[in-house]
Write an enzyme that holds these catalytic residues in place. Structure first.
Site, mmCIF file in Angstrom:
data_model
loop_
_atom_site.group_PDB
_atom_site.id
_atom_site.type_symbol
_atom_site.label_atom_id
_atom_site.label_comp_id
_atom_site.label_asym_id
_atom_site.label_seq_id
_atom_site.Cartn_x
_atom_site.Cartn_y
_atom_site.Cartn_z
ATOM 1 N N THR A 1 -5.623 37.203 29.785
ATOM 2 C CA THR A 1 -4.931 38.138 28.887
ATOM 3 C C THR A 1 -5.899 38.682 27.838
ATOM 4 O O THR A 1 -5.958 39.888 27.588
ATOM 5 C CB THR A 1 -3.722 37.451 28.222
ATOM 6 O OG1 THR A 1 -2.960 36.800 29.239
ATOM 7 C CG2 THR A 1 -2.859 38.449 27.484
ATOM 8 N N LYS B 1 11.755 36.269 31.742
ATOM 9 C CA LYS B 1 11.130 35.518 30.636
ATOM 10 C C LYS B 1 12.022 34.335 30.292
ATOM 11 O O LYS B 1 13.236 34.394 30.511
ATOM 12 C CB LYS B 1 11.004 36.417 29.396
ATOM 13 C CG LYS B 1 10.072 35.882 28.338
ATOM 14 C CD LYS B 1 8.636 36.192 28.674
ATOM 15 C CE LYS B 1 7.681 35.509 27.745
ATOM 16 N NZ LYS B 1 6.301 35.990 27.970
ATOM 17 N N ASP C 1 2.858 31.291 27.223
ATOM 18 C CA ASP C 1 3.120 32.269 26.180
ATOM 19 C C ASP C 1 2.989 31.406 24.920
ATOM 20 O O ASP C 1 2.388 30.322 24.976
ATOM 21 C CB ASP C 1 4.541 32.852 26.339
ATOM 22 C CG ASP C 1 4.738 34.116 25.511
ATOM 23 O OD1 ASP C 1 4.517 35.204 26.030
ATOM 24 O OD2 ASP C 1 5.095 34.015 24.325
ATOM 25 N N ASN D 1 -4.322 31.237 22.851
ATOM 26 C CA ASN D 1 -4.931 31.558 24.135
ATOM 27 C C ASN D 1 -5.429 33.004 24.192
ATOM 28 O O ASN D 1 -6.584 33.261 24.579
ATOM 29 C CB ASN D 1 -3.907 31.293 25.248
ATOM 30 C CG ASN D 1 -4.392 31.763 26.595
ATOM 31 O OD1 ASN D 1 -4.054 32.851 27.052
ATOM 32 N ND2 ASN D 1 -5.241 30.982 27.230
HETATM 33 P P1 NDP Z 1 -0.516 30.668 21.613
HETATM 34 O O1 NDP Z 1 0.614 29.772 21.319
HETATM 35 O O2 NDP Z 1 -1.668 30.156 22.404
HETATM 36 O O3 NDP Z 1 -1.092 31.305 20.288
HETATM 37 C C1 NDP Z 1 -0.274 32.021 19.418
HETATM 38 C C2 NDP Z 1 -1.052 32.280 18.131
HETATM 39 O O4 NDP Z 1 -0.285 33.115 17.296
HETATM 40 C C3 NDP Z 1 -1.324 31.022 17.343
HETATM 41 O O5 NDP Z 1 -2.523 31.178 16.663
HETATM 42 C C4 NDP Z 1 -0.128 30.958 16.392
HETATM 43 O O6 NDP Z 1 -0.401 30.238 15.208
HETATM 44 C C5 NDP Z 1 0.049 32.422 16.090
HETATM 45 N N1 NDP Z 1 1.458 32.677 15.783
HETATM 46 C C6 NDP Z 1 2.537 32.381 16.545
HETATM 47 N N2 NDP Z 1 3.673 32.730 15.928
HETATM 48 C C7 NDP Z 1 3.299 33.242 14.768
HETATM 49 C C8 NDP Z 1 4.013 33.793 13.684
HETATM 50 N N3 NDP Z 1 5.365 33.871 13.698
HETATM 51 N N4 NDP Z 1 3.292 34.250 12.632
HETATM 52 C C9 NDP Z 1 1.936 34.176 12.639
HETATM 53 N N5 NDP Z 1 1.208 33.669 13.634
HETATM 54 C C10 NDP Z 1 1.878 33.213 14.676
HETATM 55 O O7 NDP Z 1 0.136 31.941 22.354
HETATM 56 P P2 NDP Z 1 -0.591 33.062 23.217
HETATM 57 O O8 NDP Z 1 -1.954 33.299 22.702
HETATM 58 O O9 NDP Z 1 -0.396 32.722 24.637
HETATM 59 O O10 NDP Z 1 0.345 34.324 22.922
HETATM 60 C C11 NDP Z 1 0.060 35.232 21.854
HETATM 61 C C12 NDP Z 1 0.780 36.549 22.107
HETATM 62 O O11 NDP Z 1 0.327 37.106 23.346
HETATM 63 C C13 NDP Z 1 2.305 36.467 22.237
HETATM 64 O O12 NDP Z 1 2.868 37.661 21.729
HETATM 65 C C14 NDP Z 1 2.517 36.423 23.741
HETATM 66 O O13 NDP Z 1 3.812 36.884 24.093
HETATM 67 C C15 NDP Z 1 1.432 37.382 24.193
HETATM 68 N N6 NDP Z 1 1.004 37.273 25.594
HETATM 69 C C16 NDP Z 1 0.521 36.099 26.089
HETATM 70 C C17 NDP Z 1 0.075 36.028 27.389
HETATM 71 C C18 NDP Z 1 -0.554 34.811 27.948
HETATM 72 O O14 NDP Z 1 -1.047 34.872 29.078
HETATM 73 N N7 NDP Z 1 -0.627 33.703 27.237
HETATM 74 C C19 NDP Z 1 0.177 37.190 28.289
HETATM 75 C C20 NDP Z 1 0.614 38.402 27.638
HETATM 76 C C21 NDP Z 1 1.027 38.414 26.339
HETATM 77 P P3 NDP Z 1 -0.382 28.620 15.178
HETATM 78 O O15 NDP Z 1 -1.700 28.213 15.773
HETATM 79 O O16 NDP Z 1 -0.227 28.293 13.743
HETATM 80 O O17 NDP Z 1 0.789 28.230 16.022
HETATM 81 O O1 2IT Z 2 3.837 38.184 28.374
HETATM 82 C C1 2IT Z 2 3.244 37.884 29.419
HETATM 83 O O2 2IT Z 2 2.897 38.745 30.244
HETATM 84 C C2 2IT Z 2 2.937 36.476 29.660
HETATM 85 N N1 2IT Z 2 3.195 35.642 28.795
HETATM 86 C C3 2IT Z 2 2.314 36.035 30.938
HETATM 87 C C4 2IT Z 2 3.348 35.953 32.003
HETATM 88 C C5 2IT Z 2 2.880 35.372 33.282
HETATM 89 O O3 2IT Z 2 3.762 35.084 34.086
HETATM 90 O O4 2IT Z 2 1.682 35.197 33.523
#
Ligand code: NDP
Ligand code: 2IT
Length: 451
Positions: free
Chosen positions: A209, A125, A166, A240
């Site tokens: 995801t 990561k 992420d 996302n």
């Molecule tokens: P994004 O940046 O696309 O979205 C994150 C969302 O969470 C936004 O709406 C953001 O708000 C909100 N957010 C972030 N930090 C905080 C906080 N401290 N308090 C409240 N809200 C918060 O990220 P992703 O959707 O990609 O990721 C979301 C989660 O999913 C994470 O935990 C990530 O590790 C996990 N994940 C992501 C994967 C991927 O493929 N993208 C794969 C597996 C897990 P704002 O819009 O105000 O920034």
């Molecule tokens: O937490 C996760 O699994 C991710 N943010 C996606 C990692 C990846 O390499 O697709």
């Protein structure tokens, strides 16, 4: 003191002040008690001590110039945690809260998640304490170029494969990172995933995801003779993962009634307006408070008005909950509120969104609880499908990739469920996922010797 507790105690001395990392380690190690008790080989091979220490940690300076001509300096990270099963694989996070503890917790989770997919990928990561909010495209580009100017020397298609996003890293950032990698190395290769469909990306990666977390929920319910059809669902986040969880919930006949961002929560009784959220978050990068301008019947709660012991989004009644924002966004009080409101299922789209106390409540209540490393593995699994397409110079159709994603989520569910039963706790997918992921990595480590 037993093997697990002494390892955790040593970790707290050797890696001080990394509370998110300890939380992730404790959650995994505590569920390994049944397998460690019955097998000397893991202890004899010091597997736990080796697993909690990353193979390599890279930290670097990221200097860049903002639009006013000021020099800004951020801190960049890449943690190459474990390569027993394949090249390090895992995303990048750009958020002001990023520090070594957060990147290490995410990298540690990634080892077991990647193992659960059954695919040949190790765990890693990275990220930076950079805040993309309010920055122009030109600033984002300069930041990404500076970040890659150091990172490029550590990564490669058979050594360490970075993003697919992420928090704070999406298609725009991946484009800029890839452009700089290509410029520095002269190589056009699959060193990043989550790429644009125009230049090597895979269909379904963007959706994977969120879709995967909903497929996982559906498999959990099917095993209990139930389905998502007609269920009211709470979703947190509006990025996302949340957006594509909401999209798939609608496709499966459920009604998602909430979403949230870092500033507040929207609750919309008749169902979240998905197109509006996509416009607000994927295009204009706006705050959710403007949702009510289009839907005056929706409720908006600012973070300033959240309950002191948790988050507003979990205080509405619903049959299912999908935490898709960030770590520790669902507390014990939130878990109690969900259970009192009739919640039967929690499927974690985010990484470690539930606190340890919240998880204990779900396990004790015997609801369907899908831990993040199982429920959100669809993202990284589809990244691996992108790597496979790049390596074989093929592009699969949306339906082909989606079908493979469904199958992978089903396999993860079956593996975690069967392992839970094997270890005497049927239905405990936390235990099942942790043991199944551990067993695969640990056995590979033993076979590869002391490295
Ligand atoms: P994004 O940046 O696309 O979205 C994150 C969302 O969470 C936004 O709406 C953001 O708000 C909100 N957010 C972030 N930090 C905080 C906080 N401290 N308090 C409240 N809200 C918060 O990220 P992703 O959707 O990609 O990721 C979301 C989660 O999913 C994470 O935990 C990530 O590790 C996990 N994940 C992501 C994967 C991927 O493929 N993208 C794969 C597996 C897990 P704002 O819009 O105000 O920034
Ligand atoms: O937490 C996760 O699994 C991710 N943010 C996606 C990692 C990846 O390499 O697709």
């Amino acid at each position: 003191m037993n093997y697990i507790h002494s390892t955790i105690a040593q970790l707290k001395t050797s890696s001080p002040a990394q509370c998110e990392f300890y939380q992730a380690v404790e959650e995994v190690l505590e569920s390994l008690e049944p397998i460690l008790e019955n097998s000397e080989k893991y202890k004899k091979n010091a597997i736990i001590q080796r697993l909690v220490e990353p193979e390599r940690q890279i930290m670097f300076r990221v200097p860049w110039v903002d639009d006013e001509g000021n020099i800004q300096v951020n801190k960049g990270y890449r943690i190459e945690f474990n390569s027993a099963l394949g090249p390090y694989k895992g995303g990048l996070r750009f958020h002001p809260s990023v520090n070594a503890s957060i990147i290490k917790f995410l990298g540690f989770e990634q080892i077991f998640k990647n193992a659960l997919t059954g695919l040949p990928i190790g765990g890693g990561k990275g990220g930076a304490n950079f805040d993309p909010k309010g920055r122009s495209d030109a600033e984002i580009m300069r930041f990404c170029q500076s970040f890659m100017s150091e990172l490029y020397r550590h990564i490669g298609p058979t050594t360490d494969v970075v993003p697919a996003g992420d928090i704070g890293v999406g298609a725009r950032e991946i484009g800029y990172l890839f452009g700089q990698y290509k410029r520095l190395t002269g190589r056009y290769e699959g060193v990043l995933t989550g790429k644009s469909l125009l230049w090597g990306g895979s269909l379904v990666r963007k959706e994977a995801t969120g879709y995967g977390a909903v497929y996982f929920a559906d498999y959990m319910l099917q095993a209990r003779g139930d389905s998502l059809q007609g269920k009211r669902c709470l979703v947190s986040g509006a990025g996302n993962v949340a957006i594509y969880a909401i999209e798939k919930l609608y496709q499966m006949g459920a009604t998602p009634v909430s979403c949230s961002d870092s500033r507040g929560t929207v609750y919309h009784e008749s169902g979240i307006d998905l197109n509006l959220i996509k416009c607000l978050k994927e295009q204009s990068r706006d705050c959710l408070s403007v949702y009510k301008q289009t839907h005056p019947d929706a409720i908006y709660i600012s973070v300033n008005d959240y309950p002191k012991d948790g988050h507003a989004v979990w205080r509405f009644n619903a049959a299912a909950a999908f935490p898709c924002a960030t770590q520790n966004e669902l507390t014990q009080a939130d878990a109690s509120a969900l259970l009192s409101g009739g919640c039967l299922l929690v499927s974690e789209g985010a990484n470690m969104p539930s606190t340890k106390e919240a998880i204990d409540c779900f396990i004790a209540a015997k609801i369907a609880y899908g831990p993040g490393k199982a429920a959100n593995a669809g993202g990284v699994a589809t990244s691996q499908l992108e790597m496979a397409q790049n390596a074989s110079m093929q592009s699969w159709t949306f339906e082909e990739v989606d079908e493979k994603l469904k199958q992978i989520m089903k396999n993860i569910f079956v593996t975690a469920n069967d392992t839970a039963t094997e270890f005497g706790e049927p239905g405990n997918l936390l235990l099942g996922a942790n043991i199944a992921g551990f067993r695969r990595v640990a056995d590979a480590m033993i076979e590869q010797g002391v490295v």
